[in-house]
Design a protein around this motif. Structure first.
Motif, PDB file in Angstrom:
ATOM      1  N   SER A 509      31.662  35.875  32.751  1.00  0.00           N
ATOM      2  CA  SER A 509      32.283  37.026  32.070  1.00  0.00           C
ATOM      3  C   SER A 509      33.711  37.229  32.526  1.00  0.00           C
ATOM      4  O   SER A 509      34.214  38.352  32.523  1.00  0.00           O
ATOM      5  N   SER A 510      34.377  36.169  32.910  1.00  0.00           N
ATOM      6  CA  SER A 510      35.753  36.299  33.395  1.00  0.00           C
ATOM      7  C   SER A 510      36.537  35.048  33.057  1.00  0.00           C
ATOM      8  O   SER A 510      36.219  33.955  33.541  1.00  0.00           O
ATOM      9  N   LYS A 568      27.125  38.802  41.585  1.00  0.00           N
ATOM     10  CA  LYS A 568      26.699  39.870  40.685  1.00  0.00           C
ATOM     11  C   LYS A 568      25.430  40.541  41.203  1.00  0.00           C
ATOM     12  O   LYS A 568      25.271  41.765  41.108  1.00  0.00           O
ATOM     13  N   TYR A 646      40.073  38.538  42.362  1.00  0.00           N
ATOM     14  CA  TYR A 646      39.699  39.012  41.027  1.00  0.00           C
ATOM     15  C   TYR A 646      39.239  40.465  41.080  1.00  0.00           C
ATOM     16  O   TYR A 646      39.657  41.300  40.263  1.00  0.00           O
ATOM     17  N   GLU A 647      38.374  40.789  42.027  1.00  0.00           N
ATOM     18  CA  GLU A 647      37.870  42.162  42.152  1.00  0.00           C
ATOM     19  C   GLU A 647      38.985  43.125  42.558  1.00  0.00           C
ATOM     20  O   GLU A 647      38.986  44.290  42.155  1.00  0.00           O
ATOM     21  N   VAL A 651      40.070  42.710  37.771  1.00  0.00           N
ATOM     22  CA  VAL A 651      38.983  43.279  36.994  1.00  0.00           C
ATOM     23  C   VAL A 651      39.305  44.664  36.463  1.00  0.00           C
ATOM     24  O   VAL A 651      38.958  44.999  35.320  1.00  0.00           O
ATOM     25  N   ASN A 652      39.984  45.460  37.228  1.00  0.00           N
ATOM     26  CA  ASN A 652      40.287  46.819  36.795  1.00  0.00           C
ATOM     27  C   ASN A 652      41.460  46.880  35.834  1.00  0.00           C
ATOM     28  O   ASN A 652      41.680  47.888  35.178  1.00  0.00           O
ATOM     29  N   SER A 654      41.874  44.743  33.352  1.00  0.00           N
ATOM     30  CA  SER A 654      41.407  44.245  32.044  1.00  0.00           C
ATOM     31  C   SER A 654      42.384  43.259  31.430  1.00  0.00           C
ATOM     32  O   SER A 654      42.748  43.351  30.269  1.00  0.00           O
ATOM     33  N   CYS A 656      41.954  40.254  30.732  1.00  0.00           N
ATOM     34  CA  CYS A 656      41.332  39.450  29.675  1.00  0.00           C
ATOM     35  C   CYS A 656      41.448  40.154  28.331  1.00  0.00           C
ATOM     36  O   CYS A 656      41.764  39.555  27.333  1.00  0.00           O
ATOM     37  N   CYS A 666      34.136  39.447  29.027  1.00  0.00           N
ATOM     38  CA  CYS A 666      34.699  39.822  30.319  1.00  0.00           C
ATOM     39  C   CYS A 666      34.157  41.131  30.862  1.00  0.00           C
ATOM     40  O   CYS A 666      34.374  41.459  32.017  1.00  0.00           O
ATOM     41  N   VAL A 668      32.261  44.103  32.520  1.00  0.00           N
ATOM     42  CA  VAL A 668      31.330  44.236  33.638  1.00  0.00           C
ATOM     43  C   VAL A 668      30.247  45.226  33.222  1.00  0.00           C
ATOM     44  O   VAL A 668      30.543  46.281  32.661  1.00  0.00           O
TER      45      VAL A 668
END
Length: 1175
Positions: A509-510, A568, A646-647, A651-652, A654, A656, A666, A668
């Motif tokens: 998902s990334s 995950k 990434y985290e 990820v925050n 966005s 993607c 992508c 979560v």
């Protein structure tokens, strides 16, 4: 209750999930926790160091060893057997001897002077035949292993002078080869002294002769004005149309040459067959590998009609036009004095035209074809009986000497060559031609020319030519063509990468993780190459190593899936807001342990091929093992840092969603504690299915494994000695494997020659070279104490020549060829001590200077009593002696004189003496050579019986002899037999080692005997299914199969090890319930196993699209391995765990979960009242 085994505490409000999460973290080893914490705090540094490491090792292999970049042009290199008794006695001794002779360390001259020897030489294109001789020790060129003289690739030996630069072959035309003085210039440029060298030439080549020699020391094949670029493309569809029209209209003329080619030389009508067909020129100059042979197959039951034969002739004309485009002239006969003679291809239509004296193939009629069919039918019985053979072109008396053969059959050897090489064997019974060949006329060859011919023929496969179709062909430079195909087949790796890329994106998902994870997979190969070439200093990189691309796609992606699933799941087990260092420690402990087991077992299985006696397989195994180990370490260094970054940054934000419309991929999950849909599927669908049907699945799969295991036991050794490069449907392999066997000359019927056997004394037959380097065969190890002067040694060496007559495999030429009543024993035999015995026993009064052997031809002798050396020369010593010669001084003197006489007859009549001397004239090697009735390509069992019997005979011959005699070894052409023998033992040894390593790894990591046994039972079943399927598909034990048997263990263990490791670390609350442990295993690891199976299966699928055989076979292996591994892991191993899996109450499961001290500590810390089991 026993207080030693339980602790009672008051419950706290702490949820069970949190307790299990804390237990999981408490079980993480301290070094792993500290490393995870460091990565979480410094992800940028870890990522930078990892990337620098990858770039550094990815570059040094190319930078520090640029001269050793992979070269796949010699694709067959590295497939010899190394280190066996036969490889030491045959494969290694041959180049060792050639090097020793080249350096002058050994010579056949009794005075110790260097002897003229002949070696095969390749130019920089690897396509030219030349014989080069040494004039003095080392000559003017470099001495190279295997007799090759290659100034660019071979290192110069100590003491060998550097060679003067020779003019490039393409400049022969500039030297005016046909002008009379160019050969002198060429030979002088090669270092020949004009004062002692004769320079002669013919229309094609120059000879450099040393005065007094019977053969030229150097033959230069001059190329004339050659094109440096390929001829412009032709409209092949239009050409096919004209050919079809020609086949339909038998009166149509042959199509003219392409307008892009120079016009053909003016032709004149010739009546001399050799000038018109140039058969002798091609047979003398071109070797089998340099010919082009095109096979046409009838679309019905017979292709022998005028229209079809004209179409085939038109196809031959196209190749001739291509030839003129490359070399600027038509192929001319080297024996012809007519400068305007043009050779014609050897095909049925051209032969009929020559037989009936037609102007060209286009002039033949249906009556000519019908009449020639009758001639073929009449002559076939004489050809089959052996009465119709090759009649020398200068001999017009063949019909007179063999009146039983009709005179029409002898006409210029046309009928013989047609029956022998051009029409198929079936003509004998059907009187029809199902297969026919066209063998184009070639005087020159060129790598690029062969490639263009191949490309043209490849496009024309299955195209119609009258009532026939082009079904296969042989083209020179097959290995060069293979190199190009190999590079082209790697394009399929791009398809595999693309599919895995998309699947990884969906799974993770990334897009960010996917892109940079793929960068790690790609750089993994570069890093492995750097470690392989620089750290391990490997001297050879075979084409098999390219399979590592597909291996890393499957295994690298599988590790990514396992790691990301663990990450995950850490959010669900520990909480999404948990410290990233703690989450990473959980991931490294769970996923890292699983990856460690699978990486170690798979790498060990590949590394087990280091035991293989075949160099290419050794290198392949080591390289793939390095690829897997490098991938494991990068998974622990690079990927954790990548995930933290990434985290932390991606990820925050966005990213993607900002750059592509793929937010659904992508996103979560909002509630990380919930199972993903794929995890829920394994828990709610797969688990009930497996648990309820476990006995049915076990019965079915164990039965299947038993049946396929039985088939696996029937795996037979390969019966084909062909070195197959392409898949069986490739037209070049179709020719080698099937079509060539339809003709007498190239099929099994024409390969009936038997091999000689030699017993060599004076050498320690040992392959003492570097077994990792196919070019390093070591140095000759001569016995320092070799002495045959002892009477016992003389007698043993002479008696061997009589004792061998009792062996069933000995081929007595005096029985086979009784008409050779005087020379039958000398035909194909070499027994120096027996000959020496008769030589010294000859009465002095009967000796004479008889250089012409007149005594031998007039004497009343037969077989064993007839020796050409006996009377020559006239002498008063070394005659009238008793054998064995007791006096050492007399023996030594006479043996030297005998050697000098032998050299004379060797140079005059081509009969070797069987003696080799050192520089001081001491005898260092003796060879006894005998004919056998054994063919080198007989079945393995027959060759094994022959070799065993020959070894027993040699052992009995050594009895009573001294140390010199006891040094004897067998030297014969058993390379393919040795390969079969070595593969059959090496494959199972490697497989056994792989099983042992897998067992040891699982036993140590699980510490559960029950789990280890169940795992090995499943792995064994998978391997049985894999090998049994290959046997059902018709595979035989060859090079590829030996690799698969070994690697199958390592690639079968991955999924089982994943499940085993996950079952071992099931939550403590599940430990007393096997079904709950199985459910945990399926939900936790099922998705990773599924996606890993899919990626490796798809990588294999793309490999089977390749034309190269190794890619195809390994791809098929990967596909069935993933299929069986997934099925047996889920439907056999999981049911076994449900029935027999260790629990917290089993002593066999002592390692399951946390130990009692850990559990006590956690319970006390959280105030929970539980009972702690000692197990």
């Amino acid at each position: 209750m026993n207080t030693r085994n339980s602790v009672h505490l008051h419950k706290s409000a702490l949820p069970l999930a949190s307790l299990e999460a804390t237990a999981s973290l408490a079980h993480v080893p301290a070094p792993v926790a500290r490393y995870a914490s460091f990565v979480a705090r410094n992800p940028e540094l870890c990522l930078l160091v990892s990337v620098a490491f990858m770039l550094f090792f990815g570059a040094i292999g190319f930078v520090l060893r640029p001269e050793d970049l992979p070269d796949f042009s010699a694709a067959d290199k590295g497939f010899d057997t190394r280190g066996s008794d036969l490889s030491g006695a045959y494969a290694a001794t041959q180049p060792q001897l050639q090097r020793a002779v080249c350096r002058g360390d050994l010579t056949s001259n009794a005075d110790g002077s260097p002897s003229l020897e002949r070696f095969y030489w390749e130019d920089d294109e690897g396509l030219s035949d030349r014989y080069v001789g040494t004039i003095a020790a080392c000559g003017a060129d470099y001495c190279c292993p295997g007799g090759a003289w290659d100034q660019e690739r071979c290192p110069r030996e100590d003491g060998c002078p550097a060679a003067p630069p020779a003019p490039a072959m393409d400049t022969c035309g500039a030297l005016d080869v046909f002008g009379g003085t160019s050969c002198s210039i060429l030979c002088q440029a090669l270092g020949f002294d004009p004062a002692s060298t004769l320079f002669t030439q013919d229309p094609v080549q120059c000879y450099c002769w040393d005065t007094g020699l019977e053969e030229p020391a150097y033959v230069a094949k001059c190329k004339g004005a050659r094109r440096t670029t390929a001829a412009p493309g032709r409209d092949r569809s239009a050409r096919r149309t004209s050919i079809s029209r020609l086949a339909a209209d038998s009166s149509s003329p042959a199509p003219p040459p392409s307008s892009t080619s120079p016009p053909a030389p003016a032709r004149r009508r010739l009546t001399d067959y050799a000038d018109r067909m140039c058969t002798y020129a091609r047979d003398w100059w071109l070797t089998d590998e340099r010919e082009i042979e095109v096979v046409f197959t009838a679309t019905g039951d017979d292709l022998m009609n005028a229209g079809t034969l004209k179409a085939i002739c038109a196809h031959d004309a196209e190749i001739a036009a291509m030839y003129r485009g490359w070399f600027g002239q038509a192929p001319d006969s080297w024996v012809s004095t007519a400068d305007d003679t043009t050779c014609r291809g050897r095909n049925l239509g051209a032969y009929i035209a020559a037989y009936y004296d037609r102007s060209s193939c286009s002039a033949i009629t249906s009556e000519d074809v019908s009449s020639f069919r009758t001639v073929m039918s009449t002559c076939y019985m004489h050809y089959k009986d052996g009465n119709l053979g090759v009649c020398n072109r200068d001999n017009d008396n063949c019909a007179t000497e063999q009146p039983e053969v009709p005179e029409d059959c002898w006409k210029e050897n046309i009928v013989y060559d047609v029956l022998n090489a051009v029409v198929d064997l079936g003509f004998e019974t059907t009187n029809k031609v199902k297969y026919t060949k066209n063998i184009p006329a070639l005087d020159e060859w060129d790598e690029d020319f062969f490639k263009e011919v191949h490309e043209t023929l490849f496009e024309e496969v299955d195209s119609l030519f009258g009532d026939s179709k082009l079904s296969g062909y042989k083209s020179g430079g097959k290995f060069k063509i293979f190199t190009k195909q190999l590079i082209g087949d790697n394009v399929y790796s791009g398809g595999a990468f693309l599919f895995v890329f998309v699947l990884m994106w969906i799974h993770t998902s990334s897009g960010f993780i996917t892109i940079f994870a793929f960068l790690q997979i790609l750089l993994n190969l570069d890093v492995a190459y750097g470690v392989y070439m620089i750290v391990f200093q490997m001297p050879f990189f075979p084409f098999l190593n390219l399979v590592g691309i597909f291996v890393v796609i499957g295994i690298g992606a599988d590790d990514i899936f396992v790691f990301m699933d663990a990450w995950k799941q850490s959010a669900r087990v520990l909480g999404a807001d948990r410290d990233k260092g703690e989450r990473m420690s959980y991931v490294l402990h769970r996923a890292g342990g699983s990856m460690f087991i699978t990486s170690l077992t798979t790498a060990s299985a590949f590394a087990a091929n280091a035991l293989s006696p075949v160099t290419s397989l050794r290198c392949f195994g080591v390289f793939c093992a390095i690829v897997i180990i490098v991938d494991f370490f990068l998974m622990l260094c690079y990927v954790p840092a990548l995930v933290i970054i990434y985290e932390k940054y991606v990820v925050n934000n966005s990213l993607c969603c900002q750059f592509c419309k793929c937010c659904t991929l992508c996103a979560v999950p909002e509630d990380p504690s919930e199972l993903r849909k794929t995890e829920a599927f394994f828990g709610s669908v797969m688990k009930p299915l497996i648990i309820k049907g476990k006995y049915v699945f076990l019965l079915l799969l164990l039965g299947t494994a038993g049946f396929l295991g039985f088939k696996a036991s029937q795996l037979e050794r390969s019966t084909s000695s062909e070195f197959q490069l392409f898949t069986a449907d490739h037209p070049m392999e179709r020719y080698d494997l099937v079509l060539k066997n339809e003709f007498h000359l190239t099929g099994a019927a024409g390969q009936t020659g038997t091999m000689p056997i030699e017993f060599v004394f004076g050498i320690n037959a040992e392959d003492n070279g570097n077994h990792w380097d196919p070019d390093d065969w070591g140095t000759l190890d001569l016995l320092s104490t070799f002495d045959i002067s002892a009477p016992a040694a003389q007698t043993a060496l002479a008696d061997m020549c009589d004792d061998i007559k009792e062996e069933s495999w000995y081929n007595d030429r005096c029985v086979e060829f009784p008409e050779n009543d005087k020379l039958c024993r000398l035909t194909g035999e070499l027994c120096p001590m027996r000959t020496f015995k008769h030589w010294v026993q000859t009465e002095c009064a009967n000796t004479r200077d008889d250089e012409t052997l007149s005594y031998l031809y007039s004497a009343d002798c037969y077989g064993d009593t007839c020796f050409q050396y006996s009377v020559h020369p006239e002498r008063t010593t070394c005659c009238d002696l008793t054998f064995p010669v007791a006096d050492e001084a007399t023996f030594t003197t006479c043996l030297h004189t005998f050697g000098e006489v032998s050299n004379f007859f060797r140079d005059t009549f081509g009969v070797d003496s069987g003696l080799m001397f050192d520089k001081e004239g001491n005898v260092k090697m003796v060879t006894n050579k005998f004919p056998t009735n054994v063919q080198w390509n007989e079945p393995y069992g027959a060759l094994d019986t022959f070799y065993t019997s020959a070894k027993a005979f040699l052992s009995s011959s050594k009895e009573g002899g001294n140390a010199a005699v006891k040094s004897g070894f067998i030297y014969t052409k058993l390379g393919f037999f040795d390969l079969q023998r070595s593969l059959s033992t090496g494959a199972y040894q490697s497989a056994g080692l792989s099983f042992a390593l897998a067992f040891a790894v699982l036993a140590v990591t699980t510490r559960s005997p029950i789990l280890t046994v169940l795992s090995m039972l499943t792995i064994g079943s998978i391997v049985c299914c894999i090998v049994g399927t290959l046997v059902l598909d018709g595979w035989q034990l060859n090079i590829m199969e030996s690799v698969i048997i070994s690697v199958a263990v390592g690639m079968s263990v991955d999924f089982v090890a994943h499940y085993s490791h996950t079952y071992l670390h099931a939550p403590e609350s599940y430990k007393s319930d096997r079904d709950k442990c199985v459910e945990h295993t399926l939900t936790t690891m099922g998705v990773s196993v599924l996606t890993g199976a899919i990626t490796t299966f798809v990588a294999g699928f793309f490999m089977i699209l390749a034309q190269t055989l190794f890619f195809f076979q390994f791809g098929f292996f990967m596909m069935i391995t993933m299929a069986f591994a997934f099925i047996y892991t889920n439907f056999m191993f999981a049911p076994l765990l449900s029935i027999l899996g260790p629990t917290s109450g089993d002593k066999g499961g002592a390692a399951v979960g946390l130990n009692s001290d850990h559990q006590k500590k956690i319970n006390l810390d959280h105030g929970v009242e539980v009972e702690v089991s000692p197990y």
